[in-house]
Design a protein around this motif. Sequence first.
Motif, PDB file in Angstrom:
ATOM      1  N   GLY A  72      26.017-122.017  84.061  1.00 39.58           N
ATOM      2  CA  GLY A  72      26.006-122.097  82.704  1.00 39.58           C
ATOM      3  C   GLY A  72      26.841-123.407  81.771  1.00 39.58           C
ATOM      4  N   PRO A  73      26.466-123.627  81.377  1.00 38.10           N
ATOM      5  CA  PRO A  73      27.264-124.726  80.543  1.00 38.10           C
ATOM      6  C   PRO A  73      28.572-124.486  80.152  1.00 38.10           C
ATOM      7  CG  PRO A  73      25.842-123.745  78.719  1.00 38.10           C
ATOM      8  CD  PRO A  73      25.407-122.963  79.766  1.00 38.10           C
ATOM      9  N   SER A  74      29.515-125.580  79.795  1.00 40.59           N
ATOM     10  CA  SER A  74      30.952-126.228  80.310  1.00 40.59           C
ATOM     11  C   SER A  74      30.834-125.329  78.866  1.00 40.59           C
ATOM     12  CB  SER A  74      30.933-127.277  80.371  1.00 40.59           C
ATOM     13  OG  SER A  74      32.199-127.479  80.048  1.00 40.59           O
ATOM     14  N   GLY A  75      32.280-124.800  78.852  1.00 42.12           N
ATOM     15  CA  GLY A  75      32.498-123.216  77.777  1.00 42.12           C
ATOM     16  C   GLY A  75      31.317-122.163  77.772  1.00 42.12           C
ATOM     17  N   VAL A  76      30.928-121.698  78.652  1.00 43.07           N
ATOM     18  CA  VAL A  76      29.323-120.682  77.949  1.00 43.07           C
ATOM     19  C   VAL A  76      31.080-119.451  78.481  1.00 43.07           C
ATOM     20  CG1 VAL A  76      28.423-120.426  80.144  1.00 43.07           C
ATOM     21  CG2 VAL A  76      27.473-119.931  78.125  1.00 43.07           C
ATOM     22  N   GLY A  77      31.616-119.874  79.249  1.00 36.38           N
ATOM     23  CA  GLY A  77      32.240-118.822  79.496  1.00 36.38           C
ATOM     24  C   GLY A  77      33.284-118.466  80.899  1.00 36.38           C
ATOM     25  N   LYS A  78      32.261-119.111  81.561  1.00 33.87           N
ATOM     26  CA  LYS A  78      31.999-118.918  82.950  1.00 33.87           C
ATOM     27  C   LYS A  78      33.352-118.253  84.007  1.00 33.87           C
ATOM     28  CE  LYS A  78      31.069-122.384  84.389  1.00 33.87           C
ATOM     29  NZ  LYS A  78      30.797-123.644  82.395  1.00 33.87           N
ATOM     30  N   GLY A  79      34.469-119.398  83.276  1.00 33.86           N
ATOM     31  CA  GLY A  79      35.978-118.318  84.111  1.00 33.86           C
ATOM     32  C   GLY A  79      36.122-117.462  83.553  1.00 33.86           C
ATOM     33  N   THR A  80      36.481-117.241  81.862  1.00 29.77           N
ATOM     34  CA  THR A  80      36.618-115.975  81.523  1.00 29.77           C
ATOM     35  C   THR A  80      35.936-114.716  81.952  1.00 29.77           C
ATOM     36  OG1 THR A  80      36.997-117.043  79.702  1.00 29.77           O
ATOM     37  CG2 THR A  80      36.758-114.797  79.379  1.00 29.77           C
ATOM     38  N   ILE A  81      34.662-114.586  82.038  1.00 30.25           N
ATOM     39  CA  ILE A  81      33.848-113.949  82.880  1.00 30.25           C
ATOM     40  C   ILE A  81      34.380-113.447  84.471  1.00 30.25           C
ATOM     41  CG2 ILE A  81      31.412-113.166  83.730  1.00 30.25           C
ATOM     42  CD1 ILE A  81      30.459-114.329  81.331  1.00 30.25           C
ATOM     43  N   GLU A  86      32.620-124.889  69.697  1.00 35.18           N
ATOM     44  CA  GLU A  86      33.834-124.219  69.013  1.00 35.18           C
ATOM     45  C   GLU A  86      34.214-123.601  70.447  1.00 35.18           C
ATOM     46  OE1 GLU A  86      34.676-124.356  66.031  1.00 35.18           O
ATOM     47  OE2 GLU A  86      32.688-125.155  65.160  1.00 35.18           O
ATOM     48  N   ARG A  87      33.756-123.086  71.515  1.00 38.78           N
ATOM     49  CA  ARG A  87      34.544-122.336  72.527  1.00 38.78           C
ATOM     50  C   ARG A  87      35.714-123.862  73.342  1.00 38.78           C
ATOM     51  NH1 ARG A  87      30.549-117.581  74.846  1.00 38.78           N
ATOM     52  NH2 ARG A  87      31.389-116.091  72.819  1.00 38.78           N
ATOM     53  N   LEU A  88      34.836-124.970  73.529  1.00 35.82           N
ATOM     54  CA  LEU A  88      35.384-125.714  74.628  1.00 35.82           C
ATOM     55  C   LEU A  88      37.285-126.592  73.550  1.00 35.82           C
ATOM     56  CD1 LEU A  88      32.613-128.473  75.705  1.00 35.82           C
ATOM     57  CD2 LEU A  88      34.251-126.830  76.838  1.00 35.82           C
ATOM     58  N   GLY A 110      37.624-125.160  70.923  1.00 38.36           N
ATOM     59  CA  GLY A 110      39.387-123.183  70.675  1.00 38.36           C
ATOM     60  C   GLY A 110      40.384-123.854  72.202  1.00 38.36           C
ATOM     61  N   ARG A 111      39.271-124.540  73.433  1.00 36.19           N
ATOM     62  CA  ARG A 111      40.255-123.646  75.286  1.00 36.19           C
ATOM     63  C   ARG A 111      40.964-125.473  74.836  1.00 36.19           C
ATOM     64  NH1 ARG A 111      36.749-124.978  80.237  1.00 36.19           N
ATOM     65  NH2 ARG A 111      36.659-126.743  79.889  1.00 36.19           N
ATOM     66  N   GLY A 112      40.695-126.491  74.139  1.00 38.82           N
ATOM     67  CA  GLY A 112      42.234-127.548  74.168  1.00 38.82           C
ATOM     68  C   GLY A 112      41.926-128.510  75.464  1.00 38.82           C
ATOM     69  N   VAL A 154      24.104-113.478  78.528  1.00 40.32           N
ATOM     70  CA  VAL A 154      24.462-113.714  77.296  1.00 40.32           C
ATOM     71  C   VAL A 154      25.939-113.827  77.496  1.00 40.32           C
ATOM     72  CG1 VAL A 154      24.349-114.081  75.061  1.00 40.32           C
ATOM     73  CG2 VAL A 154      22.391-113.595  76.545  1.00 40.32           C
ATOM     74  N   ASN A 155      26.342-114.467  77.455  1.00 42.30           N
ATOM     75  CA  ASN A 155      28.425-114.162  76.942  1.00 42.30           C
ATOM     76  C   ASN A 155      28.521-114.082  75.378  1.00 42.30           C
ATOM     77  OD1 ASN A 155      30.689-113.682  76.716  1.00 42.30           O
ATOM     78  ND2 ASN A 155      30.857-115.350  77.093  1.00 42.30           N
ATOM     79  N   ASP A 156      28.465-112.759  74.934  1.00 42.58           N
ATOM     80  CA  ASP A 156      29.232-112.737  73.697  1.00 42.58           C
ATOM     81  C   ASP A 156      30.025-112.085  73.419  1.00 42.58           C
ATOM     82  OD1 ASP A 156      28.782-112.287  70.876  1.00 42.58           O
ATOM     83  OD2 ASP A 156      26.228-111.672  70.295  1.00 42.58           O
ATOM     84  N   GLU A 157      30.386-110.902  73.921  1.00 45.73           N
ATOM     85  CA  GLU A 157      30.941-110.743  74.499  1.00 45.73           C
ATOM     86  C   GLU A 157      31.152-110.231  75.815  1.00 45.73           C
ATOM     87  OE1 GLU A 157      32.018-106.452  72.494  1.00 45.73           O
ATOM     88  OE2 GLU A 157      30.126-107.514  71.039  1.00 45.73           O
ATOM     89  N   VAL A 158      32.623-110.938  75.928  1.00 42.81           N
ATOM     90  CA  VAL A 158      32.964-110.609  77.881  1.00 42.81           C
ATOM     91  C   VAL A 158      32.597-109.105  78.355  1.00 42.81           C
ATOM     92  CG1 VAL A 158      34.900-111.320  79.544  1.00 42.81           C
ATOM     93  CG2 VAL A 158      34.851-112.617  77.613  1.00 42.81           C
ATOM     94  N   ASP A 159      33.486-108.365  77.564  1.00 50.01           N
ATOM     95  CA  ASP A 159      33.316-107.378  78.599  1.00 50.01           C
ATOM     96  C   ASP A 159      31.780-106.184  78.335  1.00 50.01           C
ATOM     97  OD1 ASP A 159      36.017-106.468  79.309  1.00 50.01           O
ATOM     98  OD2 ASP A 159      36.166-105.729  77.333  1.00 50.01           O
TER      99      ASP A 159
HETATM  100  P1  ADP Z   1      34.239-122.508  80.620  1.00 49.01           P
HETATM  101  O1  ADP Z   1      34.246-121.523  82.193  1.00 49.01           O
HETATM  102  O2  ADP Z   1      32.581-121.935  81.431  1.00 49.01           O
HETATM  103  O3  ADP Z   1      33.776-123.877  80.897  1.00 49.01           O
HETATM  104  P2  ADP Z   1      35.556-120.826  79.742  1.00 49.01           P
HETATM  105  O4  ADP Z   1      35.952-119.361  80.628  1.00 49.01           O
HETATM  106  O5  ADP Z   1      36.773-121.723  79.961  1.00 49.01           O
HETATM  107  O6  ADP Z   1      34.272-121.495  79.973  1.00 49.01           O
HETATM  108  O7  ADP Z   1      35.585-120.713  78.563  1.00 49.01           O
HETATM  109  C1  ADP Z   1      35.434-121.141  77.369  1.00 49.01           C
HETATM  110  C2  ADP Z   1      36.730-120.983  76.250  1.00 49.01           C
HETATM  111  O8  ADP Z   1      35.628-120.254  75.688  1.00 49.01           O
HETATM  112  C3  ADP Z   1      37.972-120.382  76.576  1.00 49.01           C
HETATM  113  O9  ADP Z   1      38.832-121.086  75.927  1.00 49.01           O
HETATM  114  C4  ADP Z   1      37.416-118.732  76.093  1.00 49.01           C
HETATM  115  O10 ADP Z   1      38.744-118.575  76.328  1.00 49.01           O
HETATM  116  C5  ADP Z   1      36.706-118.874  75.838  1.00 49.01           C
HETATM  117  N1  ADP Z   1      35.563-117.210  75.665  1.00 49.01           N
HETATM  118  C6  ADP Z   1      35.011-116.659  76.235  1.00 49.01           C
HETATM  119  N2  ADP Z   1      33.919-116.151  76.835  1.00 49.01           N
HETATM  120  C7  ADP Z   1      33.711-115.729  75.285  1.00 49.01           C
HETATM  121  C8  ADP Z   1      32.960-114.937  73.938  1.00 49.01           C
HETATM  122  N3  ADP Z   1      32.518-113.841  75.252  1.00 49.01           N
HETATM  123  N4  ADP Z   1      34.049-115.126  73.011  1.00 49.01           N
HETATM  124  C9  ADP Z   1      34.708-115.947  71.910  1.00 49.01           C
HETATM  125  N5  ADP Z   1      35.672-117.019  73.405  1.00 49.01           N
HETATM  126  C10 ADP Z   1      34.668-116.533  74.375  1.00 49.01           C
END
Ligand code: ADP
Length: 205
Positions: free
Chosen positions: A13-22, A134-136, A138-140, A169-174
Amino acid sequence: MSVERGLLIVLSGPSGVGKGTIRKALFERENHNFSYSISMTTRNMRQGEEDGKDYYFVSKEEFLKRIDEGKFLEHAEFVGNYYGTPLDKVTEQMDKGKEVVLEIEVDGAMQVKKKMPESILIFILPPTKNALYERLKGRGTESEDVILKRIERSNLELGYAKNYDYVVVNDEVDKAVDKIIEIINAEHCKTNRFLDNYLEKINEK
Ligand code: ADP
Ligand code: 5GP
């Protein structure tokens, strides 16, 4: 009887989509036997990352040497750096019955599907295009310049989603993690994966 071979699960998935978080949230779920495949990369370590945990950080020379030695299951270049999946660990963990999870970009995922057609490819989609920025942001962890390059690349990556077995779709992580668990459970019930092993097992009893 032999151990049932674990699944090979590819998350892209694109960078910042939340792959690592998921992936991290997935590994916290109970009753699963996951193993994360730690990739090798030539990019600089981010603050908070650890060598051997998040990635194996190596020089470009070391990376190219490993390509020549055939040590990668797949490898690709992403926004100026190399990334690759060490082959030996993946097969070793699958043979032990672990569900091996790769978190890799689209080019590498296509290489995996070709070499291991039984792999399960899951593409993580953003709720909106703007959420990526926004997510990228926010990750900083990246400069504005790198963020924009990654966003630019996301257009190409979204075009690959149609080649994946599943999209989530990663709208909500859970909720995204729930869907991935459902996919994994369904994949274990696939006839060609389950039946032969099962018939062998009941015949032994
Ligand atoms: P990736 O690994 O795809 O590059 P990350 O897992 O690092 O993405 O997530 C990017 C940023 O978005 C992180 O700061 C993370 O906390 C945030 N994030 C991830 N999933 C969600 C979500 N469902 N809603 C809001 N913010 C999210
Ligand atoms: P990042 O620099 O944000 O950690 O990763 C950049 C991109 O490279 C992400 O899409 C990530 O999934 C991908 N990536 C990480 N490891 C690998 C790998 O081993 N192979 C490939 N092909 N991509 C990877």
